[in-house]
Design an enzyme around this catalytic site. Structure first.
Site, PDB file in Angstrom:
ATOM      1  N   HIS A 353       7.346  33.608 -24.980  1.00 35.49           N
ATOM      2  CA  HIS A 353       6.212  33.343 -24.391  1.00 35.49           C
ATOM      3  C   HIS A 353       4.831  33.430 -24.613  1.00 35.49           C
ATOM      4  O   HIS A 353       3.732  32.918 -24.027  1.00 35.49           O
ATOM      5  CB  HIS A 353       6.178  33.886 -23.045  1.00 35.49           C
ATOM      6  N   LYS A 544      -4.396  31.031 -10.938  1.00 35.61           N
ATOM      7  CA  LYS A 544      -3.641  31.666 -12.481  1.00 35.61           C
ATOM      8  C   LYS A 544      -3.717  33.336 -12.766  1.00 35.61           C
ATOM      9  O   LYS A 544      -5.188  33.323 -12.143  1.00 35.61           O
ATOM     10  CB  LYS A 544      -4.209  30.605 -13.790  1.00 35.61           C
ATOM     11  N   ARG A 545      -3.652  34.016 -13.248  1.00 27.46           N
ATOM     12  CA  ARG A 545      -3.770  34.805 -13.547  1.00 27.46           C
ATOM     13  C   ARG A 545      -4.818  35.396 -14.058  1.00 27.46           C
ATOM     14  O   ARG A 545      -5.117  34.126 -15.052  1.00 27.46           O
ATOM     15  CB  ARG A 545      -2.604  36.393 -14.089  1.00 27.46           C
ATOM     16  N   LYS A 550      -7.771  31.836 -20.314  1.00 26.24           N
ATOM     17  CA  LYS A 550      -7.406  30.854 -20.024  1.00 26.24           C
ATOM     18  C   LYS A 550      -8.695  30.278 -19.320  1.00 26.24           C
ATOM     19  O   LYS A 550      -8.688  29.314 -18.275  1.00 26.24           O
ATOM     20  CB  LYS A 550      -6.610  31.326 -18.606  1.00 26.24           C
ATOM     21  N   THR A 652       2.462  26.307 -16.712  1.00 34.81           N
ATOM     22  CA  THR A 652       3.597  26.205 -15.553  1.00 34.81           C
ATOM     23  C   THR A 652       2.910  25.039 -14.459  1.00 34.81           C
ATOM     24  O   THR A 652       2.990  24.698 -13.224  1.00 34.81           O
ATOM     25  CB  THR A 652       5.109  26.908 -15.018  1.00 34.81           C
ATOM     26  N   LYS A 656       3.027  21.832 -11.426  1.00 33.07           N
ATOM     27  CA  LYS A 656       3.385  22.076 -10.537  1.00 33.07           C
ATOM     28  C   LYS A 656       1.994  20.485  -9.962  1.00 33.07           C
ATOM     29  O   LYS A 656       1.925  20.297  -9.140  1.00 33.07           O
ATOM     30  CB  LYS A 656       2.988  22.972  -9.353  1.00 33.07           C
TER      31      LYS A 656
END
Ligand code: F55
Length: 814
Positions: A353, A544-545, A550, A652, A656
């Site tokens: 991952h 998100k985290r 990110k 992911t 969504k």
């Protein structure tokens, strides 16, 4: 099940399970009685599913994961059983609102983020596709912390999710296994006079199973999520107890039970935490022992293990399973090494991952030796045979052999868990096309060259049941009214919506649904934060985290840029936007916590400045989790997927959002690439460097400050942060963040800034034409079918596990 039957069952449970007269029952009591009523229904399916498994010679998928981020069960189970309307009516007749009862459930947050939620989506799809499966994991007493925001800072609150009990799980005190630790190994001669090795551990704990039913959507299949809880072993207690050391005995109990106390809240391994290795070995050993017991119960020989179980390793967290299965087969079942190894490799598959080299798990060798001395020997043996074969058949040089070794000998010796997983698995996969390609070129290159046939891609997916049918009932109703309800299990049917993107009346309905979802989210945000958002504005969302890769800070730089433009010219006509953020930072991740503080600090200034707050607002939704995620995804207009190219394995959340009709602004990273391929480049806002370009830039020697010098808007934004403008004049709080960006900027925020801003300006232009925006939104949903976890699970079952559908018949008991 009819409403009157449901009502009767709830009343029975109030009386017989909870022991409260209806007149004294609280909302929580009603929730529990309802949950038990639903669980009874599941249990019928559950028994039949287990029965089918025991009677027929079937293969079962075992998903080993240190995390399962399930989210609330009640709503999902009502949906999958198809009894929501009946239940709503039944509880209404008892003076309750179903929505109030749904709100009573504490979500089981036994995961950090994407990886744990993926495991949950896969459990849903396995059951829905009627594939027999067992999810194996850890029953943490405390899941991911609850996040509160105080003065703009993240505070972590212990997640006591079990405080009111958990009606969904069934304790199985008869399903327990002993797990040993520590001690030493020694040689001995067995009855036949052969020399063998035995592990003499000095501690043991007992693992007890807690089972949760996983009901498929409108099918009879009901699989099991089996989570292990650690307890003290009576035998060990008694020894101390009998010798009068009562407190010593209790002490041992306390130590044993700490193993499953708490989920590590990092979405990257924290180097060498001993308790984490204990957790991993504990749950993996229980799970493999359980499989062997199931094999025995069916009278099957050990050799058939790989025909009966496909065991998938969800990242390296359960990869000690490779050595543990070898130990169980060689030491305990006395198989030859060669036979045991064949079984092991045929059994395991490994999903990677992450590409971040710093996120690859390794364990210090001395720690390993202390806790798992026998496993260390087994790993040495695996390594010796592996490296010998590499030298022999592949004629590799020493450098090459060193790079492949299961032991990293550079500096303090460490065990490389990803290498153990690769060597011990017949299939190795990444989680998006780009990620799987990069794996072969970077972190697993040497293994790819050795075994190209083991490598494959399984692009992630999300369950359309929870993330559409349940989370977005209004859009689901509109879609079902238009194209029927087949899309819920066959998401490719969403394509039938494409022509309706040209239908003005349909577009209007689509917009009204989005509007109403945005109102709901605005109400929630107002209640949680006191910040008022106007649902007619664009909802621009990043949840998100919190992680530097990110790039939430790139997003906030855009906010500051718009703020500066408006301050310069308060009459500037910009499309009003609400910037919505959410996500947890690992408690020890210093920079991530400052990013949260910065988002809140900018929000405070923006939201309270009358020059700008009629066009700009910023909200940080505290405690982003599955439950509020279900409110957030359906309310988004714009989905922020802005990680540095080559860093996000898949994502992911991106799926969504797309499923729920948000447009994406994103880089060519992870599954964004495939989302763009599916929805069409004209329906996706692409910006930023490609992976190749980032690599080239960094090779050339990246100088972030040059970008500040070359871009006045960026310079202005950075200057403002550094000046204390957002921190009441404090120039210290954000200094580490500013310095980090200006001096090293490891994730190329500055390099992508200009293109990001230009792309955002394009977004604003498209937003001005609501008909066109809606058309694009519809096409995003219509073309998101690929990103169902059903597609992903079908691929795993067909291409890795060889697990076939098994329809479950419900035998009439009357
Ligand atoms: C949790 C604990 C450790 Cl020690 C390491 C990683 C994690 C974790 O939560 N990782 C994680 O969520 N990874 C994500 O997995 C998703 C599912 O495959 C991907 O979509 C996402 O890109 C990846 O970052």
């Amino acid at each position: 099940m009819s409403a009157p039957e449901i009502k009767k069952s709830i009343l029975d449970h109030l009386t017989y399970s909870i022991g409260r007269p209806p007149s004294l029952a609280s909302k929580q009591d009603y929730y529990k009685a309802l949950a038990l009523t639903v669980r009874d229904r599941l249990q019928q399916h559950w028994v039949e599913t287990v029965q089918a498994y025991l009677e027929q010679d079937l293969k079962v998928a075992c998903y080993l994961s240190a995390e399962f981020l399930m989210g609330p069960h009640l709503g999902n189970n009502l949906l999958n059983l198809g009894i929501e309307n009946e239940v709503r009516q039944a509880v209404k007749e008892m003076g309750c609102e179903l929505d109030e009862l749904l709100a009573e459930e504490e979500e089981p947050g036994l995961g950090n983020g994407g990886l744990g939620r993926l495991a949950a989506c896969y459990m849903d799809s396995l059951a829905t596709l009627e594939r027999l499966a067992l999810g194996y994991g850890i029953r943490y007493e405390f899941g991911i912390f609850d996040q509160e925001i105080r003065d703009g800072w993240q505070c972590e609150i212990t997640d006591k999710w079990l405080r009111s009990g958990n009606p969904w799980e069934i304790a199985k005190p008869e399903i327990t296994y002993y797990v040993n630790f520590g001690g030493h190994t020694e040689y001995y001669r067995d009855e036949a006079g052969a020399e063998r090795i035995r592990w003499v551990p000095d501690r043991a704990v007992k693992g007890m199973a807690y089972d949760t039913p996983i009901q498929g959507y409108r099918v009879n299949t009901c699989n099991t999520l089996r989570l292990w809880s650690a307890e003290a072993c009576e035998s060990f207690d008694f020894q101390a107890f009998n010798t009068g050391d009562y407190y010593g005995a209790v002490d041992d109990k306390v130590i044993s039970e700490t193993i499953t106390k708490v989920l590590y809240p990092n979405d990257e391994p924290e180097i060498g935490k001993r308790l984490r290795l204990l957790q991993q070995y504990f749950f993996v050993s229980c799970s493999l022992q359980d499989m062997l017991r199931l094999l025995d119960a069916q009278g099957q020989p050990t050799q058939r293990f790989p025909e009966k179980f496909a065991v998938q390793l969800n990242d390296t967290h359960p990869s000690i399973g490779v050595a543990e299965l070898m130990r169980l087969l060689v030491d305990e079942r006395r198989l030859s090494w060669e036979d045991a190894w064949d079984i092991t490799v045929l059994t395991f598959g490994y999903t990677n991952h992450t590409l971040l080299p710093e996120a690859l798990e390794t364990w210090p060798l001395p720690l390993f030796r202390e806790l798992l001395p026998r496993h260390l020997e087994i790993i040495y043996e695996i390594n010796a045979r592996f490296l010998a074969s590499v030298r022999e058949t592949h004629h590799q040089d020493d450098e090459h052999v060193k790079r492949l070794s299961l032991i990293d000998e550079n500096g303090e010796k460490r065990i490389r868990m990803a290498h153990l997983a690769c060597v011990g698995s017949h299939a190795i996969n990444g989680v998006a096309a780009l990620h799987s390609e990069l794996l072969k070129r970077s972190v697993l290159k040497d293994f790819y060259e050795l075994w190209p046939e083991r490598f494959n891609n399984k692009t992630n997916g999300v369950t359309p049941r929870r993330f559409m049918a349940l989370a977005n009932p209004k859009l689901s109703e509109l879609i079902t009214r238009t194209i029927g309800d087949g899309w819920i299990t066959h998401t490719e049917e969403l394509r039938m919506l494409e022509p309706f993107s040209e239908d003005a009346a349909f577009r209007k309905e689509w917009r009204l649904v989005k509007q109403s979802n945005k109102q709901q989210l605005a109400d929630y945000i107002l209640k949680q934060t006191g910040i008022e958002l106007d649902p007619s504005w664009m909802f621009d969302v990043q949840v998100k985290r919190i992680h530097e890769y990110k790039r939430q800070h790139l997003n906030i730089l855009h906010v500051i840029t718009l703020y500066n433009r408006l301050k310069r010219d308060p009459k500037l006509a910009i499309a009003p936007r609400a910037f919505i953020f959410g996500g947890k930072a690992a408690p020890g991740y210093f920079i991530a916590k400052r990013i949260i503080k910065l988002i809140n600090a900018v929000g405070e200034v923006v939201n309270n400045d009358p020059d700008v707050n009629k066009k700009l607002r910023v909200a940080f939704v505290p405690n982003f989790n599955v439950q509020n995620g279900q409110l957030i995804y359906p309310a988004a207009d714009l989905s922020e997927q802005i990680s540095m190219a080559g860093k996000e394995a898949s994502g992911t959340g991106n799926m969504k959002f797309t499923l729920n009709g948000a447009l994406t602004i994103g880089t060519l990273d992870g599954a964004n690439v495939e989302i763009r391929d599916e929805v069409g480049e004209e329906n996706f806002f692409l910006f930023g460097l490609t992976t190749e370009e980032t690599l080239r830039l960094q090779q050339q020697g990246y100088r972030p400050y040059a970008y500040v010098e070359g871009n006045s808007e960026l310079a202005e934004a950075i200057r403002l942060i550094a000046s204390g403008h957002f921190s009441h004049g404090d120039t210290e709080v954000f200094r580490p963040l500013v310095d980090n960006l200006c001096q090293s900027d490891p994730f190329l925020v500055f390099a992508d800034y200009a293109d990001y801003i230009a792309c955002q300006d394009k977004v604003a232009g498209v937003w001005k034409d609501p008909e066109n925006w809606t058309r694009m939104s519809i096409l995003n949903t219509a073309r998101a079918g690929k990103f169902s976890s059903d597609r992903a699970i079908r691929e795993y079952c067909d291409e890795i596990w060889d697990v076939r559908p098994v329809p479950i018949m419900i035998k009439d008991k009357t």
